[in-house]
Design an enzyme around this catalytic site. Sequence first.
Site, PDB file in Angstrom:
ATOM      1  N   LYS A  49      49.118   0.264 -36.737  1.00  0.00           N
ATOM      2  CA  LYS A  49      48.794  -0.127 -35.367  1.00  0.00           C
ATOM      3  C   LYS A  49      49.029   1.036 -34.407  1.00  0.00           C
ATOM      4  CE  LYS A  49      50.448  -3.331 -31.785  1.00  0.00           C
ATOM      5  NZ  LYS A  49      50.980  -2.262 -30.907  1.00  0.00           N
ATOM      6  N   LYS A  54      52.875   6.444 -36.387  1.00  0.00           N
ATOM      7  CA  LYS A  54      52.243   7.181 -37.489  1.00  0.00           C
ATOM      8  C   LYS A  54      52.370   8.692 -37.278  1.00  0.00           C
ATOM      9  CE  LYS A  54      48.127   5.567 -37.039  1.00  0.00           C
ATOM     10  NZ  LYS A  54      48.468   4.941 -35.745  1.00  0.00           N
ATOM     11  N   LYS A  80      42.504   9.540 -29.946  1.00  0.00           N
ATOM     12  CA  LYS A  80      43.459  10.017 -28.940  1.00  0.00           C
ATOM     13  C   LYS A  80      43.861  11.464 -29.212  1.00  0.00           C
ATOM     14  CE  LYS A  80      46.787   7.006 -29.381  1.00  0.00           C
ATOM     15  NZ  LYS A  80      46.327   6.277 -30.575  1.00  0.00           N
ATOM     16  N   ASP A 168      44.177  -0.512 -36.172  1.00  0.00           N
ATOM     17  CA  ASP A 168      43.740  -1.736 -35.513  1.00  0.00           C
ATOM     18  C   ASP A 168      42.313  -1.630 -34.988  1.00  0.00           C
ATOM     19  OD1 ASP A 168      44.691   0.143 -33.752  1.00  0.00           O
ATOM     20  OD2 ASP A 168      46.062  -1.188 -32.698  1.00  0.00           O
TER      21      ASP A 168
END
Length: 339
Positions: A49, A54, A80, A168
């Site tokens: 998620k 991560k 991102k 996600d």
Amino acid sequence: MTDLHARTSDDHGAESYDQRLAAEAAVEPDPVVASEVKKETQIIAIYGKGGIGKSFTLSNLSYMMAQQGKKVLLIGCDPKSDTTSLLFGGKSCPTIIETSTKKKLAGEEVEIGDVCFVRDGVYAMELGGPEVGRGCGGRGIIHGFELLEKLGFHEWDFDYVLLDFLGDVVCGGFGLPIARDMCQKVIVVGSNDLQSLYVANNVCSAVEYFRKLGGNVGVAGMVINKDDQTGEAQAFAQSVGIPVLAAIPAHDDIRKKSANYQIIGTPGSEWAPLFEELAENVAEAPPVHPTPLDNDGLLGLFDGDVTGRNVVLTPATPAAMRGKSFTPKASLEVVYDEA
């Protein structure tokens, strides 16, 4: 491909436009590669998620692996583009997609030194993604891997290639390593909260779906981040049949150093044993068949007061939807007298 508009049906039995569309739709996609994995390089896709940690996990893991003498490539596959920021002390490196666009406009070719950077033996790059509202992130991932192949991805000599994927998002681009057997195994990062375990469960479901189509990818295990010892993530891993590779505690020292872009997985540090064990487990854990949970099974890991699963679904009524102005209308159904 045949131009579907080139012909029209006629009275002599020619195939109709609708029939040709149906025939094209019935063509099955290319099957997933089912051949035995023979690469010496371990390509591992890490899912979780957004915001679960991560990038923190991978930066410290890759750094520790490199300190142990392994040749490691870390590829950020999140639009991102923040996977490598911790590794490079908060600095953002140019993304592959951004660099490719600029080079193309200038009539130049992308070189590996334009997009891949090194710190203490860790090679790292970011695929990147489109600007907000200007494209599909999943398509950006596919385009990024196409560029990597042109740069010689399949010829590079690494012990480990770690791919950081946003879990996600369920579109095809983010499922690319699983769907196309681009990695040998998957690792999920989660915590003791329902949303991160929901994502982890979805990743397990995707792995099993493509294995049924002939794929080879399995789940090597789970990393529990910000572990507060409540036990839900541990129970999830046990329920789906995957091992816990490491449990990173919810510790203030870790939080502060991570916020300041500091690597904590360095040899001799307080947290070195944690990441040394994680590196060993990641290397040795075989890909296994997970058994994804259904929604009730997932909710069952948590107390009902936390998830609200004791709520009863009450059907809405037309009267309640329309308020005071509601007036029942006579049915328009035609009722015939019996003959």
